[in-house]
Design a protein around this motif. Structure first.
Motif, short mmCIF file in Angstrom:
data_model
loop_
_atom_site.label_atom_id
_atom_site.label_comp_id
_atom_site.label_asym_id
_atom_site.label_seq_id
_atom_site.Cartn_x
_atom_site.Cartn_y
_atom_site.Cartn_z
N THR A 1 80.33 71.51 -21.36
CA THR A 1 81.22 71.39 -22.79
C THR A 1 81.17 70.45 -23.29
OG1 THR A 1 82.62 70.89 -21.45
CG2 THR A 1 82.31 73.64 -21.58
N VAL A 2 80.14 69.45 -23.11
CA VAL A 2 80.41 68.50 -23.74
C VAL A 2 78.79 68.88 -24.89
CG1 VAL A 2 79.52 65.91 -23.29
CG2 VAL A 2 81.28 66.70 -22.04
N PRO A 3 79.01 68.13 -25.86
CA PRO A 3 77.43 68.39 -26.62
C PRO A 3 76.61 67.08 -25.78
CG PRO A 3 79.65 68.44 -28.05
CD PRO A 3 80.32 67.83 -26.84
N ARG A 4 75.43 67.74 -26.24
CA ARG A 4 74.14 67.32 -26.21
C ARG A 4 73.30 67.42 -26.59
NH1 ARG A 4 76.06 65.28 -21.50
NH2 ARG A 4 77.56 67.30 -19.70
N LEU A 5 72.05 66.36 -26.73
CA LEU A 5 70.67 66.67 -27.41
C LEU A 5 69.45 67.21 -25.94
CD1 LEU A 5 68.45 66.68 -29.81
CD2 LEU A 5 68.75 64.58 -29.45
N PHE A 6 69.47 68.63 -26.65
CA PHE A 6 67.69 68.65 -25.37
C PHE A 6 66.95 68.59 -25.69
CE2 PHE A 6 71.96 71.09 -24.16
CZ PHE A 6 72.05 70.85 -23.26
N ILE A 7 66.04 67.82 -25.38
CA ILE A 7 64.62 67.37 -25.79
C ILE A 7 63.34 67.98 -25.63
CG2 ILE A 7 62.61 65.50 -26.77
CD1 ILE A 7 65.15 64.12 -26.28
N ALA B 181 74.40 77.27 -29.38
CA ALA B 181 75.16 76.80 -30.85
C ALA B 181 73.96 74.79 -30.09
CB ALA B 181 76.29 75.75 -31.59
N ALA B 182 74.28 75.34 -28.46
CA ALA B 182 73.38 74.16 -28.28
C ALA B 182 71.81 72.34 -29.32
CB ALA B 182 72.36 74.20 -26.91
N ALA B 183 72.05 71.92 -28.69
CA ALA B 183 71.28 71.06 -29.96
C ALA B 183 69.86 70.59 -29.11
CB ALA B 183 71.76 70.05 -30.12
N ILE B 184 68.52 71.32 -29.56
CA ILE B 184 67.49 71.29 -28.85
C ILE B 184 66.42 71.34 -30.31
CG2 ILE B 184 65.74 72.70 -27.55
CD1 ILE B 184 67.72 75.00 -26.84
N GLN B 185 65.81 69.41 -29.45
CA GLN B 185 64.77 69.20 -30.20
C GLN B 185 63.21 69.54 -29.08
OE1 GLN B 185 64.51 67.53 -32.92
NE2 GLN B 185 61.82 67.32 -33.16
N ARG B 186 62.72 70.20 -30.06
CA ARG B 186 61.17 70.79 -29.43
C ARG B 186 60.58 69.35 -29.53
NH1 ARG B 186 59.44 75.70 -30.49
NH2 ARG B 186 57.36 74.98 -30.13
N CYS B 187 59.70 68.88 -28.94
CA CYS B 187 58.55 67.74 -29.13
C CYS B 187 57.62 67.55 -30.43
CB CYS B 187 57.82 67.76 -27.89
SG CYS B 187 56.70 66.15 -27.89
N THR C 75 65.49 69.21 -35.43
CA THR C 75 66.93 68.92 -34.82
C THR C 75 67.44 67.15 -34.82
OG1 THR C 75 66.79 70.44 -33.35
CG2 THR C 75 68.57 69.19 -32.85
N VAL C 76 66.77 66.26 -35.29
CA VAL C 76 67.18 64.95 -34.82
C VAL C 76 66.96 64.98 -36.64
CG1 VAL C 76 66.46 64.10 -32.66
CG2 VAL C 76 64.55 63.89 -34.50
N VAL C 77 66.53 65.67 -37.29
CA VAL C 77 66.66 65.33 -38.65
C VAL C 77 68.00 65.93 -38.80
CG1 VAL C 77 65.14 64.87 -41.04
CG2 VAL C 77 63.88 65.24 -39.48
N GLU D 62 65.76 54.54 -36.22
CA GLU D 62 64.36 54.16 -34.69
C GLU D 62 65.06 54.77 -34.14
OE1 GLU D 62 63.90 50.27 -32.58
OE2 GLU D 62 65.29 49.70 -34.35
N LEU D 63 66.44 55.66 -33.92
CA LEU D 63 66.48 56.55 -32.97
C LEU D 63 66.23 57.71 -32.68
CD1 LEU D 63 68.54 56.79 -30.74
CD2 LEU D 63 70.05 57.29 -32.44
N ARG D 64 65.48 57.70 -34.11
CA ARG D 64 64.48 59.67 -34.06
C ARG D 64 64.07 59.18 -33.47
NH1 ARG D 64 65.93 60.06 -40.50
NH2 ARG D 64 63.79 60.73 -40.52
N ARG D 65 62.98 58.83 -33.61
CA ARG D 65 61.35 58.62 -33.21
C ARG D 65 61.98 58.18 -31.57
NH1 ARG D 65 61.24 53.77 -37.21
NH2 ARG D 65 59.92 55.17 -39.05
N SER D 66 62.80 58.14 -31.27
CA SER D 66 62.89 57.80 -29.70
C SER D 66 62.89 59.16 -28.92
CB SER D 66 63.51 56.99 -29.35
OG SER D 66 63.28 55.47 -29.84
N LEU D 67 63.30 60.55 -30.18
CA LEU D 67 64.09 60.86 -29.25
C LEU D 67 63.51 62.55 -29.67
CD1 LEU D 67 68.12 60.65 -29.97
CD2 LEU D 67 66.76 60.98 -27.53
N ALA D 68 62.43 62.12 -30.88
CA ALA D 68 61.82 63.58 -31.53
C ALA D 68 60.81 63.94 -30.36
CB ALA D 68 61.77 62.95 -32.98
#
Length: 219
Positions: free
Chosen positions: A29-35, A53-59, A126-128, A135-141
């Protein structure tokens, strides 16, 4: 951390991996970012376990590589330029428009490539959409965080010529992870992770209040 034997494109295998994590205490139930690398089975299992509604960031690196492999070399430079420009934009709507316009230009000559560019477009940005610092976006994208570990695992296991069973294979992978752990470094922009946490919580609150609009957009 969990390990499971099986193909990454196998929905049952991926679901077993996530079920194992949840059974060991990971709160779904905790909101997370899935890469993720773009495997459909993985995205499907994530949404089944953590909600639609899970936040998924495609590589982004995997996405760009897949596009390049389908284009002649003379188009690579222009494609890289457009994608890089889109990834660096702070406005997700403008980034999406830029990518869609580029796909439209390619559609007549390379319709398959154009479709590939648009496939999973929402997850690519997603990260946008979370409005994270650059800087954080680049690490998590991208999946580079995991890819570095995978490289160490390949190095540790490359001399293993005979695996008696799946358990042995898993033990060797675990040994590679332990070796990789020796070289782990803090995530770049780790001091901005509180921004990520707040953005995910705000996104979760929006999706909970208006889930129909989100499902329609994702479809």
């Amino acid at each position: 951390l969990a390990l499971v034997e099986g193909a990454t494109e196998n929905a049952a295998t991926v679901q077993a991996l996530l079920d194992n994590l949840v059974s060991r205490g990971l709160d779904p139930t905790v909101p997370r970012l899935f890469i993720a690398d773009g495997a459909k089975a993985l995205s499907k299992a994530i949404r089944r376990t953590f909600g639609p509604a899970a936040a998924i960031q495609r590589c982004q690196i995997h996405k760009a590589r897949n596009i390049m492999e389908r284009l002649p070399k003379e188009h690579h430079a222009a494609t890289r330029r457009v994608l890089r420009q889109a990834w660096e934009l702070d406005d997700a709507d403008k980034a999406e428009k830029l990518i869609r316009n580029f796909a439209r230009r390619l559609d007549q000559q390379w319709p398959g490539v154009a479709a590939s560019i648009l496939e999973g477009l929402d997850e690519i940005l997603t990260v946008v959409r979370l409005k994270l610092p650059k800087e954080l976006r680049r690490s998590l994208a991208c999946t580079n965080i995991a890819e570095n570990m995978m490289g160490t695992i390949r190095r540790v296991t490359r001399h293993v010529k005979r695996r008696r069973d799946a358990g042995m294979a898993l033990r060797w992978v675990a040994a590679g992870m332990i070796e990789a752990n020796k070289g782990f470094r803090r995530l770049k922009a780790h001091n901005q992770l509180s921004v990520l946490r707040a953005a995910l919580q705000a996104r979760h609150n929006r999706m909970t209040i208006n889930p129909v609009a989100h499902v329609t957009r994702a479809a």
